[in-house]
Design a protein around this motif. Structure first.
Motif, PDB file in Angstrom:
ATOM      1  N   LEU A   1      19.491   1.657 -10.038  1.00  0.00           N
ATOM      2  CA  LEU A   1      19.998   1.244  -9.008  1.00  0.00           C
ATOM      3  C   LEU A   1      18.843   1.441  -7.843  1.00  0.00           C
ATOM      4  N   LYS A   2      17.845   0.497  -7.045  1.00  0.00           N
ATOM      5  CA  LYS A   2      17.439   0.579  -6.356  1.00  0.00           C
ATOM      6  C   LYS A   2      17.462  -0.819  -5.312  1.00  0.00           C
ATOM      7  N   ALA A   3      18.356  -0.200  -3.667  1.00  0.00           N
ATOM      8  CA  ALA A   3      18.745  -1.246  -3.215  1.00  0.00           C
ATOM      9  C   ALA A   3      17.112  -1.078  -1.762  1.00  0.00           C
ATOM     10  N   THR A   4      17.074  -2.818  -1.122  1.00  0.00           N
ATOM     11  CA  THR A   4      16.224  -2.810  -0.333  1.00  0.00           C
ATOM     12  C   THR A   4      17.296  -3.882   0.555  1.00  0.00           C
ATOM     13  N   LEU A   5      15.844  -4.023   1.512  1.00  0.00           N
ATOM     14  CA  LEU A   5      16.688  -5.244   2.895  1.00  0.00           C
ATOM     15  C   LEU A   5      15.380  -5.636   3.747  1.00  0.00           C
ATOM     16  N   THR A   6      15.980  -6.837   3.751  1.00  0.00           N
ATOM     17  CA  THR A   6      15.483  -7.504   4.941  1.00  0.00           C
ATOM     18  C   THR A   6      15.957  -8.546   5.851  1.00  0.00           C
ATOM     19  N   LYS A   7      15.282  -9.080   6.877  1.00  0.00           N
ATOM     20  CA  LYS A   7      16.042  -9.597   8.159  1.00  0.00           C
ATOM     21  C   LYS A   7      17.305 -10.524   7.607  1.00  0.00           C
ATOM     22  N   LYS A   8      16.678 -11.114   6.386  1.00  0.00           N
ATOM     23  CA  LYS A   8      17.939 -12.341   5.876  1.00  0.00           C
ATOM     24  C   LYS A   8      18.652 -11.707   5.102  1.00  0.00           C
ATOM     25  N   GLU A   9      18.350 -10.802   3.920  1.00  0.00           N
ATOM     26  CA  GLU A   9      18.933 -10.683   2.438  1.00  0.00           C
ATOM     27  C   GLU A   9      18.752  -8.972   1.891  1.00  0.00           C
ATOM     28  N   SER A  10      19.837  -8.975   1.280  1.00  0.00           N
ATOM     29  CA  SER A  10      18.973  -7.224   0.554  1.00  0.00           C
ATOM     30  C   SER A  10      19.287  -7.644  -1.279  1.00  0.00           C
ATOM     31  N   PHE A  11      18.372  -7.083  -1.688  1.00  0.00           N
ATOM     32  CA  PHE A  11      18.826  -7.108  -3.352  1.00  0.00           C
ATOM     33  C   PHE A  11      18.698  -5.850  -3.751  1.00  0.00           C
ATOM     34  N   LEU A  12      20.165  -5.802  -4.877  1.00  0.00           N
ATOM     35  CA  LEU A  12      20.257  -4.345  -5.657  1.00  0.00           C
ATOM     36  C   LEU A  12      19.199  -4.940  -6.750  1.00  0.00           C
ATOM     37  N   HIS A  13      18.353  -4.282  -6.930  1.00  0.00           N
ATOM     38  CA  HIS A  13      17.900  -4.219  -7.712  1.00  0.00           C
ATOM     39  C   HIS A  13      18.210  -2.982  -9.409  1.00  0.00           C
TER      40      HIS A  13
ATOM     41  N   SER B   1      17.658  -1.079   8.007  1.00  0.00           N
ATOM     42  CA  SER B   1      16.441  -1.612   8.636  1.00  0.00           C
ATOM     43  C   SER B   1      15.772  -2.515   7.881  1.00  0.00           C
ATOM     44  N   ALA B   2      15.101  -3.679   8.247  1.00  0.00           N
ATOM     45  CA  ALA B   2      13.844  -4.522   7.113  1.00  0.00           C
ATOM     46  C   ALA B   2      12.999  -3.685   7.385  1.00  0.00           C
ATOM     47  N   GLY B   3      12.634  -3.233   5.277  1.00  0.00           N
ATOM     48  CA  GLY B   3      12.431  -2.973   5.077  1.00  0.00           C
ATOM     49  C   GLY B   3      11.978  -1.227   4.547  1.00  0.00           C
TER      50      GLY B   3
ATOM     51  N   SER C   1      17.968  -8.348 -10.468  1.00  0.00           N
ATOM     52  CA  SER C   1      18.466  -7.786  -9.260  1.00  0.00           C
ATOM     53  C   SER C   1      19.782  -9.477  -8.931  1.00  0.00           C
ATOM     54  N   LEU C   2      20.453  -8.483  -7.692  1.00  0.00           N
ATOM     55  CA  LEU C   2      21.499  -9.255  -7.238  1.00  0.00           C
ATOM     56  C   LEU C   2      20.988  -9.460  -5.922  1.00  0.00           C
ATOM     57  N   ASN C   3      21.884 -10.702  -5.468  1.00  0.00           N
ATOM     58  CA  ASN C   3      21.309 -10.551  -3.629  1.00  0.00           C
ATOM     59  C   ASN C   3      22.515 -10.761  -3.082  1.00  0.00           C
ATOM     60  N   CYS C   4      21.870  -9.966  -1.850  1.00  0.00           N
ATOM     61  CA  CYS C   4      23.322 -10.374  -0.638  1.00  0.00           C
ATOM     62  C   CYS C   4      21.971 -11.479   0.580  1.00  0.00           C
ATOM     63  N   SER C   5      22.750 -12.035   0.388  1.00  0.00           N
ATOM     64  CA  SER C   5      22.102 -12.311   2.435  1.00  0.00           C
ATOM     65  C   SER C   5      23.498 -12.686   2.988  1.00  0.00           C
ATOM     66  N   TYR C   6      22.368 -12.785   4.170  1.00  0.00           N
ATOM     67  CA  TYR C   6      23.526 -12.854   5.422  1.00  0.00           C
ATOM     68  C   TYR C   6      22.929 -13.690   6.729  1.00  0.00           C
ATOM     69  N   THR C   7      24.368 -13.749   7.586  1.00  0.00           N
ATOM     70  CA  THR C   7      24.029 -14.861   8.649  1.00  0.00           C
ATOM     71  C   THR C   7      25.173 -13.805   9.657  1.00  0.00           C
ATOM     72  N   VAL C   8      24.773 -12.644  10.911  1.00  0.00           N
ATOM     73  CA  VAL C   8      25.468 -11.972  11.549  1.00  0.00           C
ATOM     74  C   VAL C   8      25.096 -12.161  12.572  1.00  0.00           C
ATOM     75  N   SER C   9      25.877 -11.978  14.106  1.00  0.00           N
ATOM     76  CA  SER C   9      25.350 -12.033  15.091  1.00  0.00           C
ATOM     77  C   SER C   9      24.562 -10.695  15.496  1.00  0.00           C
ATOM     78  N   GLY C  10      24.777  -9.137  14.788  1.00  0.00           N
ATOM     79  CA  GLY C  10      24.154  -7.874  14.934  1.00  0.00           C
ATOM     80  C   GLY C  10      24.873  -7.377  13.959  1.00  0.00           C
ATOM     81  N   LEU C  11      23.313  -6.537  13.232  1.00  0.00           N
ATOM     82  CA  LEU C  11      23.767  -6.417  11.583  1.00  0.00           C
ATOM     83  C   LEU C  11      23.219  -4.682  11.844  1.00  0.00           C
TER      84      LEU C  11
END
Lengths: 116, 109
Positions: free
Chosen positions: B62-74, B52-54, B20-30
């Protein structure tokens, strides 16, 4: 669908000359086009955003008089690097988006500029 | 300040070795999170958009997922042709994407 082309793919120019790069959306109308710059093994840095018929909006630190952007139609934007210097050598990538694509950006293949 | 961080910087996998590859983010408005694949000397190729998260999206291995703070590319059972740099970008306004620095993936036969 959503194909973006760039021309030329590679260009070598002498220091002090200007070079123009074209970006075209081939199968959709691009309300907005973007120009990015990418250094080796680095991510894309947004240079400017342009809407058809309007002046481009440049990111902080990007010289608007050096990097001239024209978005004359819904399918064509050009980036002109004026009075190029070796430090302008880079990989320039354009992208395009439209309201129909939920603002998703589709990227061109890039242009490798080398200033000697 | 809006920020997108990808990890690892580089990843070497044996063919068939999932990861899995990780992408974490800190943004004011996604507004959306995008995954792109970039081959050397080429422009980024669009893979997925997540809003949106979930949310999850799949395409071949490839499979991409999203949470409120990060995304994974499996990447499941990768093949050598999956070797590329994978870029994550966060849309913070209709006209602005902030890119991470990417993960360079190499898959060996």
């Amino acid at each position: 669908g959503a194909v973006v082309s760039q021309h030329p793919s590679r260009v070598i120019c002498k220091s002090g000359t200007s070079v123009k790069i074209e970006c075209r959306s081939l199968d959709f109308q691009a309300t907005t086009m973007f120009w990015y710059r990418q250094f080796p093994k680095k991510s894309l840095m947004l240079m400017a955003t342009s809407n058809e018929g309007s002046k481009a909006t440049y990111e902080q630190g990007v010289e608007k008089d050096k990097f001239l952007i024209n978005h004359a139609s819904l399918t064509l934007s050009t980036l002109t690097v004026t009075s190029a210097h070796p430090e302008d050598s880079s990989f320039y990538i354009c992208s395009a988006s439209s309201t129909q694509s939920s603002y998703e950006q589709y990227f061109g293949p890039g242009t490798r500029l080398t200033v000697t | 300040e809006d920020q997108v961080t990808q990890s690892p910087e580089a990843l070497r996998l044996q063919e068939g070795e999932s990861s899995s590859l990780n992408c974490s983010y800190t943004v004011s408005g996604l507004r959306g999170l995008f995954w792109y694949r970039q081959d050397p000397g080429k422009g980024p190729e669009f893979l997925f958009t997540l809003y949106s998260a979930g949310e999850e999206k799949e395409k071949e291995r490839l499979k991409a997922t999203l949470t409120k703070k990060e995304s994974f590319l499996h990447i499941t059972a990768p093949k050598p042709e999956d070797s590329a740099t994978y870029l994550c970008a966060v849309q913070v306004s209709p006209d602005k994407l902030i890119f991470g620095t990417g993960t360079r993936l190499q898959v060996f036969p």
